[in-house]
Design a protein around this motif. Structure first.
Motif, PDB file in Angstrom:
ATOM      1  N   GLY A   2      20.476 -30.594  39.110  1.00 61.81           N
ATOM      2  CA  GLY A   2      21.007 -31.461  40.087  1.00 61.81           C
ATOM      3  C   GLY A   2      20.709 -33.046  39.856  1.00 61.81           C
ATOM      4  O   GLY A   2      20.137 -33.343  38.486  1.00 61.81           O
ATOM      5  N   LEU A   3      21.185 -33.838  40.951  1.00 61.76           N
ATOM      6  CA  LEU A   3      21.221 -35.060  40.698  1.00 61.76           C
ATOM      7  C   LEU A   3      19.679 -35.721  40.539  1.00 61.76           C
ATOM      8  O   LEU A   3      18.615 -35.534  41.310  1.00 61.76           O
ATOM      9  CB  LEU A   3      21.742 -36.040  42.185  1.00 61.76           C
ATOM     10  N   LEU A   4      19.133 -36.142  39.135  1.00 57.60           N
ATOM     11  CA  LEU A   4      17.638 -36.832  39.704  1.00 57.60           C
ATOM     12  C   LEU A   4      16.876 -38.027  40.020  1.00 57.60           C
ATOM     13  O   LEU A   4      16.438 -37.391  41.138  1.00 57.60           O
ATOM     14  CB  LEU A   4      17.381 -36.624  38.263  1.00 57.60           C
ATOM     15  N   SER A   5      18.207 -39.009  40.141  1.00 59.99           N
ATOM     16  CA  SER A   5      17.685 -39.846  41.209  1.00 59.99           C
ATOM     17  C   SER A   5      18.784 -40.699  40.971  1.00 59.99           C
ATOM     18  O   SER A   5      19.947 -40.555  40.790  1.00 59.99           O
ATOM     19  CB  SER A   5      16.755 -41.076  40.255  1.00 59.99           C
ATOM     20  N   GLU A   6      19.066 -41.929  42.037  1.00 60.15           N
ATOM     21  CA  GLU A   6      19.685 -43.239  42.325  1.00 60.15           C
ATOM     22  C   GLU A   6      19.448 -43.996  42.149  1.00 60.15           C
ATOM     23  O   GLU A   6      17.855 -44.228  41.893  1.00 60.15           O
ATOM     24  CB  GLU A   6      20.321 -43.237  43.831  1.00 60.15           C
ATOM     25  N   ILE A  16      23.137 -53.075  39.663  1.00 57.45           N
ATOM     26  CA  ILE A  16      24.050 -52.183  38.404  1.00 57.45           C
ATOM     27  C   ILE A  16      23.681 -50.810  39.483  1.00 57.45           C
ATOM     28  O   ILE A  16      23.039 -50.188  39.270  1.00 57.45           O
ATOM     29  CB  ILE A  16      24.628 -52.349  38.078  1.00 57.45           C
ATOM     30  N   ALA A  17      24.439 -50.206  40.636  1.00 54.81           N
ATOM     31  CA  ALA A  17      23.855 -48.715  41.106  1.00 54.81           C
ATOM     32  C   ALA A  17      24.844 -47.619  40.098  1.00 54.81           C
ATOM     33  O   ALA A  17      25.464 -47.371  39.192  1.00 54.81           O
ATOM     34  CB  ALA A  17      25.016 -48.671  42.004  1.00 54.81           C
ATOM     35  N   THR A  18      23.403 -46.911  40.166  1.00 52.84           N
ATOM     36  CA  THR A  18      24.086 -45.465  38.845  1.00 52.84           C
ATOM     37  C   THR A  18      22.804 -44.177  39.743  1.00 52.84           C
ATOM     38  O   THR A  18      22.152 -44.252  40.638  1.00 52.84           O
ATOM     39  CB  THR A  18      23.354 -45.948  37.480  1.00 52.84           C
ATOM     40  N   LYS A  19      23.423 -42.976  39.088  1.00 50.13           N
ATOM     41  CA  LYS A  19      23.200 -41.983  39.423  1.00 50.13           C
ATOM     42  C   LYS A  19      22.458 -40.903  38.302  1.00 50.13           C
ATOM     43  O   LYS A  19      23.595 -40.871  36.906  1.00 50.13           O
ATOM     44  CB  LYS A  19      23.714 -40.977  40.533  1.00 50.13           C
ATOM     45  N   ALA A  20      21.447 -40.100  37.849  1.00 50.88           N
ATOM     46  CA  ALA A  20      21.171 -40.308  36.396  1.00 50.88           C
ATOM     47  C   ALA A  20      20.981 -38.270  36.849  1.00 50.88           C
ATOM     48  O   ALA A  20      20.461 -37.738  38.247  1.00 50.88           O
ATOM     49  CB  ALA A  20      19.891 -40.693  36.183  1.00 50.88           C
ATOM     50  N   TRP A  21      21.493 -37.143  36.053  1.00 55.31           N
ATOM     51  CA  TRP A  21      20.732 -35.881  35.599  1.00 55.31           C
ATOM     52  C   TRP A  21      20.703 -35.629  35.033  1.00 55.31           C
ATOM     53  O   TRP A  21      20.876 -36.645  33.981  1.00 55.31           O
ATOM     54  CB  TRP A  21      22.439 -35.311  35.858  1.00 55.31           C
ATOM     55  N   GLY A  22      19.942 -34.145  34.948  1.00 56.09           N
ATOM     56  CA  GLY A  22      19.657 -33.707  33.563  1.00 56.09           C
ATOM     57  C   GLY A  22      17.871 -34.187  32.296  1.00 56.09           C
ATOM     58  O   GLY A  22      17.515 -34.113  34.101  1.00 56.09           O
ATOM     59  N   SER A  23      17.983 -34.395  31.483  1.00 54.05           N
ATOM     60  CA  SER A  23      15.694 -33.966  31.127  1.00 54.05           C
ATOM     61  C   SER A  23      16.354 -36.009  30.764  1.00 54.05           C
ATOM     62  O   SER A  23      16.477 -36.406  29.787  1.00 54.05           O
ATOM     63  CB  SER A  23      15.669 -33.815  30.142  1.00 54.05           C
ATOM     64  N   HIS A  33      33.104 -45.045  34.681  1.00 59.84           N
ATOM     65  CA  HIS A  33      34.544 -44.765  34.970  1.00 59.84           C
ATOM     66  C   HIS A  33      35.658 -45.312  35.723  1.00 59.84           C
ATOM     67  O   HIS A  33      35.500 -46.926  34.904  1.00 59.84           O
ATOM     68  CB  HIS A  33      33.746 -44.155  37.292  1.00 59.84           C
ATOM     69  N   GLY A  34      36.912 -45.009  36.115  1.00 56.98           N
ATOM     70  CA  GLY A  34      37.876 -45.651  35.984  1.00 56.98           C
ATOM     71  C   GLY A  34      38.183 -46.501  36.498  1.00 56.98           C
ATOM     72  O   GLY A  34      37.193 -47.062  38.113  1.00 56.98           O
ATOM     73  N   TRP A  35      38.980 -47.472  36.849  1.00 56.11           N
ATOM     74  CA  TRP A  35      39.325 -48.575  37.591  1.00 56.11           C
ATOM     75  C   TRP A  35      39.542 -48.047  38.972  1.00 56.11           C
ATOM     76  O   TRP A  35      40.004 -47.661  39.388  1.00 56.11           O
ATOM     77  CB  TRP A  35      40.711 -49.729  36.801  1.00 56.11           C
ATOM     78  N   LEU A  36      38.614 -48.708  39.654  1.00 54.42           N
ATOM     79  CA  LEU A  36      38.884 -48.749  41.222  1.00 54.42           C
ATOM     80  C   LEU A  36      38.126 -47.703  41.861  1.00 54.42           C
ATOM     81  O   LEU A  36      37.594 -47.094  42.998  1.00 54.42           O
ATOM     82  CB  LEU A  36      40.257 -48.575  41.655  1.00 54.42           C
ATOM     83  N   ASP A  37      37.178 -46.761  41.037  1.00 55.37           N
ATOM     84  CA  ASP A  37      36.249 -45.412  41.105  1.00 55.37           C
ATOM     85  C   ASP A  37      34.881 -46.005  41.622  1.00 55.37           C
ATOM     86  O   ASP A  37      34.963 -47.236  41.245  1.00 55.37           O
ATOM     87  CB  ASP A  37      37.304 -44.875  40.009  1.00 55.37           C
ATOM     88  N   ASN A  38      34.158 -45.086  40.931  1.00 51.16           N
ATOM     89  CA  ASN A  38      32.818 -44.938  41.037  1.00 51.16           C
ATOM     90  C   ASN A  38      32.777 -44.655  40.707  1.00 51.16           C
ATOM     91  O   ASN A  38      32.636 -43.062  39.399  1.00 51.16           O
ATOM     92  CB  ASN A  38      32.368 -45.249  43.357  1.00 51.16           C
ATOM     93  N   ALA A  39      30.993 -44.390  40.306  1.00 48.33           N
ATOM     94  CA  ALA A  39      30.187 -43.173  40.085  1.00 48.33           C
ATOM     95  C   ALA A  39      30.649 -41.568  40.395  1.00 48.33           C
ATOM     96  O   ALA A  39      30.326 -40.781  39.711  1.00 48.33           O
ATOM     97  CB  ALA A  39      28.682 -43.400  39.642  1.00 48.33           C
ATOM     98  N   TYR A  55      22.090 -38.132  31.821  1.00 54.87           N
ATOM     99  CA  TYR A  55      22.895 -38.691  32.174  1.00 54.87           C
ATOM    100  C   TYR A  55      22.415 -39.518  33.146  1.00 54.87           C
ATOM    101  O   TYR A  55      22.958 -39.467  34.116  1.00 54.87           O
ATOM    102  CB  TYR A  55      24.699 -37.224  32.696  1.00 54.87           C
ATOM    103  N   VAL A  56      23.963 -40.267  33.027  1.00 55.72           N
ATOM    104  CA  VAL A  56      23.312 -41.896  33.938  1.00 55.72           C
ATOM    105  C   VAL A  56      24.467 -42.312  34.065  1.00 55.72           C
ATOM    106  O   VAL A  56      26.121 -42.370  32.745  1.00 55.72           O
ATOM    107  CB  VAL A  56      22.950 -42.949  33.079  1.00 55.72           C
ATOM    108  N   ALA A  57      25.604 -42.238  35.937  1.00 52.13           N
ATOM    109  CA  ALA A  57      26.721 -42.551  35.828  1.00 52.13           C
ATOM    110  C   ALA A  57      26.663 -43.799  36.135  1.00 52.13           C
ATOM    111  O   ALA A  57      26.325 -43.632  37.726  1.00 52.13           O
ATOM    112  CB  ALA A  57      27.530 -42.099  36.522  1.00 52.13           C
ATOM    113  N   MET A  58      27.752 -45.119  35.821  1.00 57.96           N
ATOM    114  CA  MET A  58      26.624 -46.280  36.966  1.00 57.96           C
ATOM    115  C   MET A  58      28.521 -47.042  37.057  1.00 57.96           C
ATOM    116  O   MET A  58      29.420 -46.544  36.728  1.00 57.96           O
ATOM    117  CB  MET A  58      27.010 -47.496  35.381  1.00 57.96           C
TER     118      MET A  58
END
Length: 307
Positions: A2-6, A16-23, A33-39, A55-58
């Motif tokens: 599950g998603l750990l945190s925003e 810069i907004a990010t979302k994190a999963w994992g340990s 992410h790609g152009w015009l996409d998001n986390a 894992y952190v997606a920004m």
């Protein structure tokens, strides 16, 4: 998983907004992410990956929930490479892996050659590590002019953001990006839009429109030099019906083959290439297939071509 945190990481122009999963104790993996996409581009893939990584997606600046650049400041390719460094500083990461889709892969590749000691693994999802296009190199000066004029025109117009109904917004996205299915389109719009009284407005900065206005195209010679700087193990997962196949441009195919050849020659056993069925958004449309390959690579295993 599950998603750990925003998280919101402070930068001089906002956050810069990010979302994190994992340990939290796991080896870090930054996802771009790609152009015009998001986390949210990684929402389907990351939960299927090995759980002992962090894992952190920004969201790149001007995308998703990240702050827009200050008025008058353009979005250039190097700015996004700079953002990766800022995120690594904020998270206190000295060494990590990078995973990027499309434009995010080229940002990841450039960061990995500029800061080679910081990146141990580089994963490219239907992407190449550098933007290489001989045809477009001839247009670079034109693009630089257009980028400046585009920002000036937007500043002069002062038009408010268009308010669109949810279904119309979704259909517009699907029309402009035929590789994104309906479910994946909804996922991207969850983070890419803001609810207002009469509908939705796009979050992204209107100064971001055509990627070529912000690209830095490399010559073949500079691409070879940048590849020689890489210290990371590199994995490319190419979608059989991704962008390079859809465009059907002979020059594109030649440059793809040239890039793969250089990577193989320079990196040798540190380079792995897998082609699998699917389109440009293979990581969202068929996440299980991609997860098996990425997971094996992260764990240091030889990646076998998917069946």
């Amino acid at each position: 998983m599950g998603l750990l945190s925003e998280l919101k990481l402070a930068v001089p122009w906002g956050h810069i907004a990010t979302k994190a999963w994992g340990s939290l104790k796991g080896h870090p993996v930054l996802c771009l992410h790609g152009w015009l996409d998001n986390a949210n581009s990684f929402d389907r893939l990351i939960p299927l990956l090995p759980q002992d990584f962090y894992y952190v997606a920004m969201d790149f600046g001007g995308h998703g929930l990240s702050s827009h650049y200050a008025p008058g400041v353009p979005y250039y390719y190097q700015n996004f490479v700079n953002e990766v460094r800022r995120v690594s500083v904020a998270l206190k990461w000295n060494r990590f892996s990078l995973m990027g889709h499309s434009f995010g892969g080229t940002v990841a590749g450039m960061f990995s050659s500029v800061f080679p000691e910081m990146v141990d693994k580089l994963i490219l999802l239907d992407s190449l590590p550098f933007i290489l296009d001989i045809n477009e190199v001839n247009n670079v000066l034109t693009y630089k002019r257009q980028a400046i004029e585009h920002v000036l025109q937007l500043e002069a117009s002062q038009k408010p953001s268009m308010v669109i109904g949810p279904e119309e917004m979704l259909q517009g996205l699907l029309k402009n990006n035929t590789h994104v299915g309906e479910e994946c389109g909804k996922l991207l719009l969850q983070r890419g839009t803001k609810q207002v009284a009469s509908g939705l407005v796009l979050n992204r900065d209107r100064r971001i429109s055509w990627p070529e206005l912000g690209f830095d195209y490399l010559s073949r010679e500079l691409m070879q030099l940048a590849t020689q700087k890489l210290q990371a193990h590199v994995l490319i997962i190419k979608a059989a019906h991704g962008l390079s196949n859809v465009r059907k441009d002979q020059t594109d195919q030649e440059l793809l083959l040239f890039s793969i050849s250089v990577l193989r020659t320079v990196l040798k056993e540190r380079f792995q290439f897998v082609e699998i069925p699917g389109n440009h958004y293979i990581h969202m449309n068929k996440p299980q297939q991609v997860a098996e390959i990425v997971g094996a690579f992260l764990q240091g295993q030889e990646v076998a071509p998917a069946s």
